[in-house]
Scaffold this motif. Structure first.
Motif, PDB file in Angstrom:
ATOM      1  N   ASP A   1       0.840  -1.191   0.000  1.00  0.00           N
ATOM      2  CA  ASP A   1       0.000   0.000   0.000  1.00  0.00           C
ATOM      3  C   ASP A   1       0.880   1.247   0.000  1.00  0.00           C
ATOM      4  O   ASP A   1       1.926   1.273   0.660  1.00  0.00           O
ATOM      5  CB  ASP A   1      -0.899   0.026   1.235  1.00  0.00           C
ATOM      6  N   LYS A   2       0.467   2.262  -0.728  1.00  0.00           N
ATOM      7  CA  LYS A   2       1.232   3.500  -0.773  1.00  0.00           C
ATOM      8  C   LYS A   2       0.272   4.690  -0.761  1.00  0.00           C
ATOM      9  O   LYS A   2      -0.570   4.817  -1.638  1.00  0.00           O
ATOM     10  CB  LYS A   2       2.107   3.569  -2.028  1.00  0.00           C
ATOM     11  N   PRO A   3       0.384   5.564   0.255  1.00  0.00           N
ATOM     12  CA  PRO A   3      -0.456   6.765   0.258  1.00  0.00           C
ATOM     13  C   PRO A   3      -0.017   7.733  -0.827  1.00  0.00           C
ATOM     14  O   PRO A   3       1.151   7.787  -1.203  1.00  0.00           O
ATOM     15  CB  PRO A   3      -0.219   7.352   1.656  1.00  0.00           C
ATOM     16  N   GLY A   4      -0.972   8.512  -1.330  1.00  0.00           N
ATOM     17  CA  GLY A   4      -0.668   9.483  -2.367  1.00  0.00           C
ATOM     18  C   GLY A   4      -0.344  10.841  -1.788  1.00  0.00           C
ATOM     19  O   GLY A   4      -0.299  11.043  -0.565  1.00  0.00           O
ATOM     20  N   LEU A   5      -0.138  11.811  -2.679  1.00  0.00           N
ATOM     21  CA  LEU A   5       0.255  13.150  -2.246  1.00  0.00           C
ATOM     22  C   LEU A   5      -0.870  13.867  -1.519  1.00  0.00           C
ATOM     23  O   LEU A   5      -0.619  14.728  -0.668  1.00  0.00           O
ATOM     24  CB  LEU A   5       0.718  13.970  -3.452  1.00  0.00           C
ATOM     25  N   PHE A   6      -2.126  13.541  -1.844  1.00  0.00           N
ATOM     26  CA  PHE A   6      -3.230  14.135  -1.094  1.00  0.00           C
ATOM     27  C   PHE A   6      -3.128  13.765   0.380  1.00  0.00           C
ATOM     28  O   PHE A   6      -3.300  14.625   1.262  1.00  0.00           O
ATOM     29  CB  PHE A   6      -4.582  13.657  -1.653  1.00  0.00           C
TER      30      PHE A   6
ATOM     31  N   GLU B   1      -0.388  12.766   1.925  1.00  0.00           N
ATOM     32  CA  GLU B   1       0.845  13.347   2.461  1.00  0.00           C
ATOM     33  C   GLU B   1       0.630  14.803   2.859  1.00  0.00           C
ATOM     34  O   GLU B   1       1.231  15.284   3.823  1.00  0.00           O
ATOM     35  CB  GLU B   1       1.955  13.251   1.413  1.00  0.00           C
ATOM     36  N   ALA B   2      -0.238  15.494   2.129  1.00  0.00           N
ATOM     37  CA  ALA B   2      -0.483  16.914   2.388  1.00  0.00           C
ATOM     38  C   ALA B   2      -1.603  17.134   3.402  1.00  0.00           C
ATOM     39  O   ALA B   2      -2.035  18.275   3.588  1.00  0.00           O
ATOM     40  CB  ALA B   2      -0.815  17.633   1.092  1.00  0.00           C
ATOM     41  N   GLU B   3      -2.080  16.093   4.042  1.00  0.00           N
ATOM     42  CA  GLU B   3      -3.190  16.213   4.986  1.00  0.00           C
ATOM     43  C   GLU B   3      -2.922  17.314   6.014  1.00  0.00           C
ATOM     44  O   GLU B   3      -1.883  17.344   6.668  1.00  0.00           O
ATOM     45  CB  GLU B   3      -3.427  14.876   5.696  1.00  0.00           C
ATOM     46  N   GLY B   4      -3.876  18.213   6.127  1.00  0.00           N
ATOM     47  CA  GLY B   4      -3.733  19.332   7.048  1.00  0.00           C
ATOM     48  C   GLY B   4      -2.928  20.484   6.502  1.00  0.00           C
ATOM     49  O   GLY B   4      -2.870  21.555   7.112  1.00  0.00           O
ATOM     50  N   GLY B   5      -2.290  20.282   5.335  1.00  0.00           N
ATOM     51  CA  GLY B   5      -1.426  21.305   4.756  1.00  0.00           C
ATOM     52  C   GLY B   5      -1.934  21.753   3.396  1.00  0.00           C
ATOM     53  O   GLY B   5      -3.140  21.922   3.187  1.00  0.00           O
ATOM     54  N   THR B   6      -0.985  21.917   2.465  1.00  0.00           N
ATOM     55  CA  THR B   6      -1.306  22.466   1.148  1.00  0.00           C
ATOM     56  C   THR B   6      -0.739  21.571   0.055  1.00  0.00           C
ATOM     57  O   THR B   6       0.416  21.151   0.128  1.00  0.00           O
ATOM     58  CB  THR B   6      -0.713  23.881   0.984  1.00  0.00           C
TER      59      THR B   6
ATOM     60  N   ARG C   1     -13.876  15.294  -8.681  1.00  0.00           N
ATOM     61  CA  ARG C   1     -14.665  14.532  -7.698  1.00  0.00           C
ATOM     62  C   ARG C   1     -14.024  14.610  -6.314  1.00  0.00           C
ATOM     63  O   ARG C   1     -14.707  14.799  -5.303  1.00  0.00           O
ATOM     64  CB  ARG C   1     -14.793  13.071  -8.139  1.00  0.00           C
ATOM     65  N   VAL C   2     -12.709  14.491  -6.268  1.00  0.00           N
ATOM     66  CA  VAL C   2     -12.017  14.576  -4.986  1.00  0.00           C
ATOM     67  C   VAL C   2     -12.214  15.957  -4.360  1.00  0.00           C
ATOM     68  O   VAL C   2     -12.454  16.090  -3.151  1.00  0.00           O
ATOM     69  CB  VAL C   2     -10.511  14.272  -5.158  1.00  0.00           C
ATOM     70  N   LEU C   3     -12.136  16.997  -5.182  1.00  0.00           N
ATOM     71  CA  LEU C   3     -12.308  18.354  -4.667  1.00  0.00           C
ATOM     72  C   LEU C   3     -13.741  18.583  -4.181  1.00  0.00           C
ATOM     73  O   LEU C   3     -13.962  19.267  -3.179  1.00  0.00           O
ATOM     74  CB  LEU C   3     -11.961  19.373  -5.757  1.00  0.00           C
ATOM     75  N   GLN C   4     -14.712  18.002  -4.887  1.00  0.00           N
ATOM     76  CA  GLN C   4     -16.106  18.180  -4.489  1.00  0.00           C
ATOM     77  C   GLN C   4     -16.443  17.419  -3.217  1.00  0.00           C
ATOM     78  O   GLN C   4     -17.099  17.952  -2.313  1.00  0.00           O
ATOM     79  CB  GLN C   4     -17.019  17.714  -5.626  1.00  0.00           C
ATOM     80  N   GLU C   5     -16.005  16.167  -3.138  1.00  0.00           N
ATOM     81  CA  GLU C   5     -16.381  15.298  -2.020  1.00  0.00           C
ATOM     82  C   GLU C   5     -15.426  15.406  -0.839  1.00  0.00           C
ATOM     83  O   GLU C   5     -15.740  14.946   0.254  1.00  0.00           O
ATOM     84  CB  GLU C   5     -16.447  13.837  -2.491  1.00  0.00           C
ATOM     85  N   ARG C   6     -14.254  15.961  -1.063  1.00  0.00           N
ATOM     86  CA  ARG C   6     -13.209  16.027  -0.035  1.00  0.00           C
ATOM     87  C   ARG C   6     -12.902  14.634   0.531  1.00  0.00           C
ATOM     88  O   ARG C   6     -12.734  14.437   1.738  1.00  0.00           O
ATOM     89  CB  ARG C   6     -13.601  16.978   1.096  1.00  0.00           C
ATOM     90  N   GLU C   7     -12.838  13.694  -0.367  1.00  0.00           N
ATOM     91  CA  GLU C   7     -12.484  12.330  -0.002  1.00  0.00           C
ATOM     92  C   GLU C   7     -11.971  11.630  -1.250  1.00  0.00           C
ATOM     93  O   GLU C   7     -12.186  12.086  -2.377  1.00  0.00           O
ATOM     94  CB  GLU C   7     -13.694  11.579   0.564  1.00  0.00           C
TER      95      GLU C   7
ATOM     96  N   ILE D   1     -11.229   7.675   2.117  1.00  0.00           N
ATOM     97  CA  ILE D   1     -10.316   8.429   2.976  1.00  0.00           C
ATOM     98  C   ILE D   1     -10.738   9.900   2.958  1.00  0.00           C
ATOM     99  O   ILE D   1     -10.766  10.535   1.905  1.00  0.00           O
ATOM    100  CB  ILE D   1      -8.865   8.291   2.490  1.00  0.00           C
ATOM    101  N   LYS D   2     -11.099  10.430   4.104  1.00  0.00           N
ATOM    102  CA  LYS D   2     -11.500  11.828   4.223  1.00  0.00           C
ATOM    103  C   LYS D   2     -10.262  12.721   4.146  1.00  0.00           C
ATOM    104  O   LYS D   2      -9.176  12.344   4.604  1.00  0.00           O
ATOM    105  CB  LYS D   2     -12.224  12.071   5.534  1.00  0.00           C
ATOM    106  N   LEU D   3     -10.437  13.923   3.594  1.00  0.00           N
ATOM    107  CA  LEU D   3      -9.309  14.817   3.353  1.00  0.00           C
ATOM    108  C   LEU D   3      -9.538  16.191   3.965  1.00  0.00           C
ATOM    109  O   LEU D   3     -10.670  16.690   3.990  1.00  0.00           O
ATOM    110  CB  LEU D   3      -9.073  14.981   1.847  1.00  0.00           C
ATOM    111  N   ASP D   4      -8.460  16.762   4.450  1.00  0.00           N
ATOM    112  CA  ASP D   4      -8.436  18.169   4.856  1.00  0.00           C
ATOM    113  C   ASP D   4      -7.182  18.783   4.235  1.00  0.00           C
ATOM    114  O   ASP D   4      -6.142  18.885   4.869  1.00  0.00           O
ATOM    115  CB  ASP D   4      -8.415  18.305   6.379  1.00  0.00           C
TER     116      ASP D   4
END
Length: 339
Positions: free
Chosen positions: A173-178, A180-185, A204-210, A220-223
């Motif tokens: 498994d490998k997490p992506g850059l989204f 990696e940037a959790e909580g940041g930019t 879709r990712v930008l709309q759903e924030r996941e 996976i929820k995103l901030d």
């Protein structure tokens, strides 16, 4: 010591009562000896524990000191980043730069997408970093990616990550850059070069924030704050069909335009001075240019904008001393001039 009883020279020297008595004493002696051994072992263990405790305390002190140094270094690094990528590091007093910095200042703490556009070399990533390191997300990561540098298949797994077995070579498994940037930019450079199908997935990712990793089912929820960059007018890219209209509207909550150098000629002397200080080797004397030498640099067109000017100043400082930089030499060294 030892107690030795011998009857070799006299038969029946010891009676059965004597044997019984010796056996009774032997049992008591055995208990005393065993207790002595136990006390000795206990003392040995206590000494070992004390040594281990002392060693742990020493290591703890070393780790505490190391951690303290690392925290100081991290604090210094963060401060340096803030200074390097803060709006004071964006040199310019022209109207266009002042407007840009004022707008960036207003939106830095708002969790809305920002779309930067300007010609290559105008400093879009520098502006993105300035916004991040002055925002309330500055303690988290700033993660950049050039969307034009990867084919669609690699770009998707790089952004969204993947699960083991999702495709050939996905051994873990490998997490992506989204993530990696959790909580940041997350800085999406050259987003106009992103394939349209990939733009749809990004929307879709930008709309759903996941998101779901490639080949995965877990949501996976995103901030993450998105700052995207283009080297052309985004409205023109939409008309040309290179950028999805719905993605443009999603990203263009805040649109900041970076003016090219030809539109801010008054900033050229400030940029020249800035780069002379920025790239001066540590401990080296200040690098002063004669007014006529500065004039030659400031008259040049610089189609590659700030990046081209910075690289040119680096080269000058590497090859020439200030007294060698006559107008004739500069004219010869200017980009596009014959060598």
């Amino acid at each position: 010591g030892a107690l030795y009883l011998d009857n070799r020279f006299k038969e029946r020297a010891f009676s059965d009562h004597d044997v019984e008595l010796v056996e009774q004493y032997a049992g008591q002696f055995a208990l005393v000896i065993e207790r002595a051994w136990m006390l000795e072992e206990k003392q040995r263990l206590l000494q070992e524990n004390q040594l281990q405790k002392d060693e742990l305390e020493r290591r703890n002190q070393d780790l505490t000191q190391t951690l303290s140094r690392r925290e100081e270094e991290l604090s210094d690094t963060r401060e340096a980043l803030r200074n390097r990528f803060s709006s004071p590091g964006l040199v310019g007093e022209s109207t266009g730069m002042k407007e840009l910095l004022a707008q960036a200042e207003k939106v830095r703490d708002h969790n809305v997408p920002i779309l930067l556009w300007g010609e290559s070399g105008t400093g879009k990533e520098l502006v993105a970093k300035a916004i991040h390191y002055q925002s309330n997300r500055r303690e988290r990561k700033f993660v950049p990616i050039n969307c034009a540098a990867l084919p669609e298949s690699l770009l998707e797994s790089e952004l969204f990550g993947f699960v083991k077995g999702a495709f050939s070579g996905a051994e873990r498994d490998k997490p992506g850059l989204f993530e990696e940037a959790e909580g940041g930019t997350l800085f999406l450079d050259e987003i106009g070069e992103m394939p349209c199908e990939m733009q749809k997935k990004l929307l879709r990712v930008l709309q759903e924030r996941e998101l779901r990793r490639v080949g995965g089912r877990e949501v996976i929820k995103l901030d993450v704050r998105i700052v995207a960059a283009l080297n052309q007018d985004p409205a023109a890219l939409v008309k040309q069909g290179k950028m999805r209209e719905d993605l443009y509207y999603r990203l263009s909550v805040i649109v900041l335009h970076l003016p090219p150098l030809r539109e801010r000629p008054g900033d050229l002397p400030l940029l020249v001075e800035h780069f002379l200080k920025l790239h001066r080797p540590s401990g080296a004397p200040e690098y002063h240019l004669a007014p006529e030498a500065r004039a030659v640099i400031c008259r040049a067109p610089w189609p590659g904008n700030v990046r081209e000017l910075e690289n040119f100043m680096k080269r000058l400082m590497l090859y020439y001393t200030p007294d060698q930089l006559t107008p004739a030499i500069l004219e010869k060294e200017l980009p596009g001039k014959p060598g």
